[in-house]
Motif scaffolding. Structure first.
Motif, PDB file in Angstrom:
ATOM      1  N   TYR A   1      -7.932   0.246  11.259  1.00 51.41           N
ATOM      2  CA  TYR A   1      -7.238   0.084  12.538  1.00 51.41           C
ATOM      3  C   TYR A   1      -7.356  -1.361  13.048  1.00 51.41           C
ATOM      4  CZ  TYR A   1      -6.240   0.352  17.492  1.00 51.41           C
ATOM      5  OH  TYR A   1      -5.741   0.108  18.741  1.00 51.41           O
ATOM      6  N   GLU A   2      -8.579  -1.874  13.089  1.00 54.86           N
ATOM      7  CA  GLU A   2      -8.822  -3.213  13.650  1.00 54.86           C
ATOM      8  C   GLU A   2      -8.117  -4.310  12.859  1.00 54.86           C
ATOM      9  OE1 GLU A   2     -10.263  -4.083  16.456  1.00 54.86           O
ATOM     10  OE2 GLU A   2     -11.031  -2.110  17.011  1.00 54.86           O
ATOM     11  N   LEU A   3      -8.027  -4.144  11.541  1.00 57.41           N
ATOM     12  CA  LEU A   3      -7.384  -5.163  10.708  1.00 57.41           C
ATOM     13  C   LEU A   3      -5.921  -4.834  10.421  1.00 57.41           C
ATOM     14  CD1 LEU A   3     -10.235  -5.998   8.159  1.00 57.41           C
ATOM     15  CD2 LEU A   3      -9.683  -7.109  10.331  1.00 57.41           C
ATOM     16  N   ASN A   4      -5.445  -3.757  11.033  1.00 55.14           N
ATOM     17  CA  ASN A   4      -4.040  -3.367  10.910  1.00 55.14           C
ATOM     18  C   ASN A   4      -3.619  -3.235   9.438  1.00 55.14           C
ATOM     19  OD1 ASN A   4      -1.593  -2.598  11.993  1.00 55.14           O
ATOM     20  ND2 ASN A   4      -0.781  -4.681  11.995  1.00 55.14           N
ATOM     21  N   ILE A   5      -4.442  -2.506   8.674  1.00 56.58           N
ATOM     22  CA  ILE A   5      -4.148  -2.285   7.256  1.00 56.58           C
ATOM     23  C   ILE A   5      -3.139  -1.143   7.150  1.00 56.58           C
ATOM     24  CG2 ILE A   5      -5.109  -1.663   4.993  1.00 56.58           C
ATOM     25  CD1 ILE A   5      -6.257  -4.298   5.978  1.00 56.58           C
ATOM     26  N   ASP A   6      -2.034  -1.405   6.510  1.00 55.75           N
ATOM     27  CA  ASP A   6      -1.000  -0.395   6.287  1.00 55.75           C
ATOM     28  C   ASP A   6      -1.618   0.810   5.585  1.00 55.75           C
ATOM     29  OD1 ASP A   6       1.053   0.495   3.906  1.00 55.75           O
ATOM     30  OD2 ASP A   6       2.074   0.201   5.829  1.00 55.75           O
ATOM     31  N   ARG A   7      -1.253   2.018   6.003  1.00 57.30           N
ATOM     32  CA  ARG A   7      -1.864   3.245   5.477  1.00 57.30           C
ATOM     33  C   ARG A   7      -1.693   3.376   3.960  1.00 57.30           C
ATOM     34  NH1 ARG A   7      -5.808   5.189   4.908  1.00 57.30           N
ATOM     35  NH2 ARG A   7      -6.004   7.349   4.407  1.00 57.30           N
ATOM     36  N   LEU A   8      -0.522   3.012   3.451  1.00 54.74           N
ATOM     37  CA  LEU A   8      -0.276   3.107   2.010  1.00 54.74           C
ATOM     38  C   LEU A   8      -1.151   2.110   1.238  1.00 54.74           C
ATOM     39  CD1 LEU A   8       1.369   4.554  -0.128  1.00 54.74           C
ATOM     40  CD2 LEU A   8       3.137   2.809   0.130  1.00 54.74           C
ATOM     41  N   HIS A   9      -1.252   0.895   1.765  1.00 56.02           N
ATOM     42  CA  HIS A   9      -2.101  -0.116   1.144  1.00 56.02           C
ATOM     43  C   HIS A   9      -3.568   0.325   1.197  1.00 56.02           C
ATOM     44  CE1 HIS A   9       1.056  -3.502   1.896  1.00 56.02           C
ATOM     45  NE2 HIS A   9       1.483  -2.540   1.109  1.00 56.02           N
ATOM     46  N   ALA A  10      -3.971   0.882   2.330  1.00 55.73           N
ATOM     47  CA  ALA A  10      -5.348   1.363   2.475  1.00 55.73           C
ATOM     48  C   ALA A  10      -5.645   2.445   1.446  1.00 55.73           C
ATOM     49  CB  ALA A  10      -5.579   1.891   3.893  1.00 55.73           C
ATOM     50  N   ALA A  11      -4.711   3.367   1.255  1.00 50.54           N
ATOM     51  CA  ALA A  11      -4.913   4.452   0.283  1.00 50.54           C
ATOM     52  C   ALA A  11      -5.083   3.884  -1.131  1.00 50.54           C
ATOM     53  CB  ALA A  11      -3.740   5.432   0.333  1.00 50.54           C
TER      54      ALA A  11
END
Length: 140
Positions: A118-128
């Motif tokens: 959340y804090e680093l605004n990581i895209d959900r797909l990239h995070a996965a």
């Protein structure tokens, strides 16, 4: 923080701080996590010119922040201020690697990683994808 940092943290300091914070998030810093942090600092190109002695100082800063009521918020503020956006996904990948290093992902670490996303605004797909890579690297 009891004393203000004399200068901004370097991008590498931010990466180290985040790795230490993930390790400390469950209040149980494990040897495997420390080895993972040291290995990352020793091996990864982003740390090529980094002074290993700074790890202890950055770690103390993280521990000092964690003792304060709004310490986590302050830590994320420092990281957002001093870590270039191009390294946000690198930071998340390193955080995932440290969290997965001991083979145990507790609820506290998972919540911490969600906060990092959340804090680093990581895209959900990239995070996965990053999470899947960490899981694959640490499979036994």
């Amino acid at each position: 923080m009891s004393e203000q940092t004399p200068h901004p943290m370097s991008p590498q300091d931010c990466l180290v701080a985040l790795m230490v914070a993930v390790s400390a998030s469950d209040e149980n810093i494990r040897t495997a996590e420390l080895v993972k942090i040291q290995s990352a600092v020793n091996m990864l190109p982003v740390f090529a010119d980094y002074d290993m002695d700074r790890v202890a100082r950055v770690s103390r800063t993280v521990f000092d922040l964690f003792e304060q009521e709004d310490g986590l918020e302050a830590l994320f503020g420092l990281i957002r201020d001093d870590l270039p956006e191009r390294l946000f996904e690198t930071a998340y990948a390193l955080a995932c690697d440290v969290a997965a290093a001991d083979g145990i992902l507790g609820e506290t670490e998972l919540e911490f990683l969600a906060e990092v996303r959340y804090e680093l605004n990581i895209d959900r797909l990239h995070a996965a994808a990053i999470e899947r890579g960490a899981r694959a690297r640490h499979m036994v």
